[in-house]
Design an enzyme around this catalytic site. Structure first.
Site, PDB file in Angstrom:
ATOM      1  N   GLY A  19       0.828  -1.210   0.000  1.00 62.31           N
ATOM      2  CA  GLY A  19       0.000   0.000   0.000  1.00 62.31           C
ATOM      3  C   GLY A  19       0.861   1.258   0.000  1.00 62.31           C
ATOM      4  O   GLY A  19       1.890   1.305   0.664  1.00 62.31           O
ATOM      5  N   THR A  54       4.794   1.516   6.195  1.00 60.97           N
ATOM      6  CA  THR A  54       3.382   1.119   6.198  1.00 60.97           C
ATOM      7  C   THR A  54       2.673   2.028   7.172  1.00 60.97           C
ATOM      8  O   THR A  54       3.192   2.297   8.264  1.00 60.97           O
ATOM      9  CB  THR A  54       3.122  -0.347   6.613  1.00 60.97           C
ATOM     10  OG1 THR A  54       1.739  -0.471   6.964  1.00 60.97           O
ATOM     11  CG2 THR A  54       3.949  -0.814   7.785  1.00 60.97           C
ATOM     12  N   ARG A  83     -25.100  12.522  18.680  1.00 57.20           N
ATOM     13  CA  ARG A  83     -24.941  11.195  18.079  1.00 57.20           C
ATOM     14  C   ARG A  83     -23.681  10.478  18.559  1.00 57.20           C
ATOM     15  O   ARG A  83     -22.749  11.100  19.060  1.00 57.20           O
ATOM     16  CB  ARG A  83     -24.799  11.336  16.552  1.00 57.20           C
ATOM     17  CG  ARG A  83     -26.098  11.557  15.840  1.00 57.20           C
ATOM     18  CD  ARG A  83     -25.822  11.815  14.366  1.00 57.20           C
ATOM     19  NE  ARG A  83     -27.061  11.964  13.644  1.00 57.20           N
ATOM     20  CZ  ARG A  83     -27.177  12.604  12.477  1.00 57.20           C
ATOM     21  NH1 ARG A  83     -26.124  13.156  11.915  1.00 57.20           N
ATOM     22  NH2 ARG A  83     -28.336  12.690  11.884  1.00 57.20           N
ATOM     23  N   MET A  96      -7.968   2.199   9.076  1.00 64.41           N
ATOM     24  CA  MET A  96      -7.256   1.008   8.605  1.00 64.41           C
ATOM     25  C   MET A  96      -6.499   0.341   9.750  1.00 64.41           C
ATOM     26  O   MET A  96      -6.257   0.967  10.788  1.00 64.41           O
ATOM     27  CB  MET A  96      -6.310   1.364   7.467  1.00 64.41           C
ATOM     28  CG  MET A  96      -7.037   1.554   6.146  1.00 64.41           C
ATOM     29  SD  MET A  96      -5.872   1.749   4.798  1.00 64.41           S
ATOM     30  CE  MET A  96      -6.990   1.871   3.408  1.00 64.41           C
ATOM     31  N   GLU A 101     -10.272  -1.481  11.296  1.00 63.29           N
ATOM     32  CA  GLU A 101     -11.029  -2.370  10.387  1.00 63.29           C
ATOM     33  C   GLU A 101     -10.917  -3.843  10.779  1.00 63.29           C
ATOM     34  O   GLU A 101     -11.810  -4.639  10.503  1.00 63.29           O
ATOM     35  CB  GLU A 101     -10.556  -2.184   8.946  1.00 63.29           C
ATOM     36  CG  GLU A 101      -9.087  -2.561   8.769  1.00 63.29           C
ATOM     37  CD  GLU A 101      -8.539  -2.337   7.373  1.00 63.29           C
ATOM     38  OE1 GLU A 101      -9.311  -2.007   6.463  1.00 63.29           O
ATOM     39  OE2 GLU A 101      -7.311  -2.503   7.215  1.00 63.29           O
ATOM     40  N   ARG A 136     -23.861   6.972  13.668  1.00 64.79           N
ATOM     41  CA  ARG A 136     -23.444   7.030  12.268  1.00 64.79           C
ATOM     42  C   ARG A 136     -22.036   6.445  12.150  1.00 64.79           C
ATOM     43  O   ARG A 136     -21.225   6.602  13.066  1.00 64.79           O
ATOM     44  CB  ARG A 136     -23.386   8.478  11.758  1.00 64.79           C
ATOM     45  CG  ARG A 136     -24.721   9.164  11.663  1.00 64.79           C
ATOM     46  CD  ARG A 136     -25.504   8.693  10.436  1.00 64.79           C
ATOM     47  NE  ARG A 136     -26.685   9.500  10.231  1.00 64.79           N
ATOM     48  CZ  ARG A 136     -27.861   9.294  10.815  1.00 64.79           C
ATOM     49  NH1 ARG A 136     -28.004   8.296  11.673  1.00 64.79           N
ATOM     50  NH2 ARG A 136     -28.887  10.084  10.549  1.00 64.79           N
ATOM     51  N   HIS A 184      -8.926   5.119   2.320  1.00 66.29           N
ATOM     52  CA  HIS A 184      -7.647   5.486   1.708  1.00 66.29           C
ATOM     53  C   HIS A 184      -7.281   6.949   1.906  1.00 66.29           C
ATOM     54  O   HIS A 184      -6.149   7.339   1.569  1.00 66.29           O
ATOM     55  CB  HIS A 184      -7.650   5.107   0.227  1.00 66.29           C
ATOM     56  CG  HIS A 184      -7.733   3.617   0.033  1.00 66.29           C
ATOM     57  ND1 HIS A 184      -8.917   2.932   0.089  1.00 66.29           N
ATOM     58  CD2 HIS A 184      -6.762   2.693  -0.150  1.00 66.29           C
ATOM     59  CE1 HIS A 184      -8.680   1.632  -0.074  1.00 66.29           C
ATOM     60  NE2 HIS A 184      -7.381   1.467  -0.218  1.00 66.29           N
ATOM     61  N   GLN A 197      -6.577   8.052   4.572  1.00 69.23           N
ATOM     62  CA  GLN A 197      -5.470   7.942   5.534  1.00 69.23           C
ATOM     63  C   GLN A 197      -4.119   7.759   4.853  1.00 69.23           C
ATOM     64  O   GLN A 197      -3.082   7.966   5.463  1.00 69.23           O
ATOM     65  CB  GLN A 197      -5.695   6.735   6.458  1.00 69.23           C
ATOM     66  CG  GLN A 197      -6.890   6.882   7.355  1.00 69.23           C
ATOM     67  CD  GLN A 197      -7.362   5.518   7.851  1.00 69.23           C
ATOM     68  OE1 GLN A 197      -6.968   5.080   8.908  1.00 69.23           O
ATOM     69  NE2 GLN A 197      -8.190   4.842   7.076  1.00 69.23           N
ATOM     70  N   ARG A 198      -4.141   7.320   3.606  1.00 69.59           N
ATOM     71  CA  ARG A 198      -2.876   7.083   2.905  1.00 69.59           C
ATOM     72  C   ARG A 198      -2.589   8.184   1.881  1.00 69.59           C
ATOM     73  O   ARG A 198      -1.603   8.093   1.138  1.00 69.59           O
ATOM     74  CB  ARG A 198      -2.901   5.716   2.198  1.00 69.59           C
ATOM     75  CG  ARG A 198      -3.093   4.554   3.158  1.00 69.59           C
ATOM     76  CD  ARG A 198      -2.394   3.294   2.695  1.00 69.59           C
ATOM     77  NE  ARG A 198      -2.590   2.992   1.306  1.00 69.59           N
ATOM     78  CZ  ARG A 198      -3.160   1.869   0.835  1.00 69.59           C
ATOM     79  NH1 ARG A 198      -3.622   0.969   1.682  1.00 69.59           N
ATOM     80  NH2 ARG A 198      -3.245   1.658  -0.447  1.00 69.59           N
TER      81      ARG A 198
HETATM   82  O1  F6P Z   1      -1.059  -1.258   3.644  1.00 71.07           O
HETATM   83  C1  F6P Z   1      -1.821  -1.863   4.639  1.00 71.07           C
HETATM   84  C2  F6P Z   1      -3.211  -1.337   4.606  1.00 71.07           C
HETATM   85  O2  F6P Z   1      -3.125  -0.005   4.892  1.00 71.07           O
HETATM   86  C3  F6P Z   1      -4.169  -2.088   5.536  1.00 71.07           C
HETATM   87  O3  F6P Z   1      -4.344  -1.483   6.783  1.00 71.07           O
HETATM   88  C4  F6P Z   1      -5.433  -2.114   4.722  1.00 71.07           C
HETATM   89  O4  F6P Z   1      -6.211  -3.233   5.071  1.00 71.07           O
HETATM   90  C5  F6P Z   1      -4.928  -2.214   3.345  1.00 71.07           C
HETATM   91  O5  F6P Z   1      -3.738  -1.484   3.311  1.00 71.07           O
HETATM   92  C6  F6P Z   1      -5.862  -1.721   2.253  1.00 71.07           C
HETATM   93  O6  F6P Z   1      -5.146  -1.694   1.066  1.00 71.07           O
HETATM   94  P1  F6P Z   1      -5.670  -1.592  -0.419  1.00 71.07           P
HETATM   95  O7  F6P Z   1      -7.154  -1.408  -0.392  1.00 71.07           O
HETATM   96  O8  F6P Z   1      -4.979  -0.392  -0.975  1.00 71.07           O
HETATM   97  O9  F6P Z   1      -5.228  -2.838  -1.089  1.00 71.07           O
END
Ligand code: F6P
Length: 349
Positions: A17, A131, A168, A175, A228, A273, A279, A281-282
């Site tokens: 990722g 990561t 609420r 993730m 998750e 809710r 994503h 977060q990335r």
């Molecule tokens: O890289 C690890 C991670 O961030 C996990 O926490 C998450 O489950 C996964 O990537 C999701 O990755 P993708 O949807 O980009 O394959």
């Protein structure tokens, strides 16, 4: 003993990722390599690029301006060389074709696990841990974690006002498949009322009791941060989006936030809710911490190559950059420190 041939050309790849900070690491690798008169070849899309011979020369000009950019200019993939037909042989053929003497692999446990495997077959490899999950062993922190935590913190900050206005419960899914570092640190920094991590199966009755206790004090809203991969005590499996798995055997997780919000509302009657940060977060630009960490790791990786110290991963330990054997850093994940989770628990309810 025959003298070790000099290293002249190295390859760098990013696998798994993406995270903000990868470009800063690539930039540092190229800049330090230039100082040491090494040529750098960029590999596109992680191990896929070495298997398929998809590479690009990385000059100083090519990496100019990438420091603040999220993602990776090299592209990434979850290709597992051990699962590809003749993967290892094709990698070795690409390395020979381009006269590449060593590989710097930037990735998490999967990418670095493959690097360890390659190293075991004689390929000179140095790893850099990245990561957002922060679950690579042997290093206190990985590239991308700090940026992700800041993103979660900002989201939780923002969710406070809407949660309060509507009285609420906001359940924020973040993730973290097996390790809840982002949930624990992000929830703590954002002032969450409950944080649920994969390492500690949760009791729904206890979660609801905590939320009721909060209301009893007169505070009419709450924020729950859930990783998750977190699951209730009696669950048979984590909540996944479908039944497929990637090349490393990982399911696409997701949905625990929604399930939890529904269950909390049904049990407590508090309107709830779910928000999935996913994503986001990335994405975005790396924090200053991640830029500095990535830069230090990139430079240290080239220094390891220069020293012929292969089969190692650069790591941060107590503020210092060190080298650890890939065999120690991979295979088993670094789970959330119970001490950190205990600190988060002080603020439950
Ligand atoms: O890289 C690890 C991670 O961030 C996990 O926490 C998450 O489950 C996964 O990537 C999701 O990755 P993708 O949807 O980009 O394959």
């Amino acid at each position: 003993m025959p003298a070790t041939p000099p290293i002249r050309r190295i390859a760098v790849l990013t696998g798994g990722g993406d995270v903000p900070g990868l470009n800063a690491a690539i930039r540092a690798v190229v800049r330090r390599a230039g100082e040491r008169s090494l040529e750098v070849i960029g590999v596109r899309d992680g191990w896929r690029g070495l298997i398929a011979d998809d590479t690009v020369p990385l000059s100083r000009d090519a990496i100019s301006g990438i420091l603040p950019k999220g993602g990776t200019v090299l592209g990434t993939s979850r290709t597992n060389p051990m699962k590809e037909a003749s993967g290892l042989d094709r990698i070795k053929a690409t390395l020979a074709r381009h006269r590449i003497d060593a590989v710097i692999a930037i990735g998490g446990d999967d990418t670095l696990g493959a690097a360890r495997h390659l190293s075991g077959t004689g390929v000179p490899v140095v790893g850099i841990p990245k990561t957002m999950d922060n679950d690579v062993r042997g290093t206190d922190v990985t590239i991308g974690f700090d940026t992700a935590v800041n993103t979660v913190m900002e989201a939780v900050d923002r969710l406070h006002s809407t949660a309060e206005s509507h009285h609420r419960i906001m359940v924020v899914e973040v993730m973290g498949r097996d390790a809840g570092w982002v949930a624990a640190a992000g929830g703590l920094a954002g002032g969450a009322d409950v944080v649920l991590v994969p390492e500690v199966p949760f009791d729904l009755d206890e979660v609801c009791a905590t939320l009721r206790k909060r209301r009893a004090t007169g505070r009419m809203f709450s924020i729950v941060v859930v990783a998750e991969g977190a699951a209730p005590k009696d669950a048979k499996a984590q909540v996944a989006q479908d039944t497929q798995v990637d090349a490393f055997g990982h399911a696409r997780l997701g949905g625990i936030g929604d399930a939890l919000a529904k269950e909390i509302e049904a049990r407590t009657g508090y309107e709830s809710r779910a928000v999935v940060l996913g994503h986001i977060q990335r994405g975005g630009t790396p924090t200053a911490f991640d830029r500095v960490l990535s830069t230090r790791f990139g430079i240290a990786a080239i220094d390891a190559v220069h020293d012929n110290d292969f089969g190692t991963m650069v790591a941060l330990r107590c503020g210092s950059v060190v080298r650890v054997p890939l065999t120690e850093a991979t295979g088993e994940l670094k789970l959330v420190d119970p001490e950190l989770y205990d600190v988060a628990k002080v603020f439950f309810g």
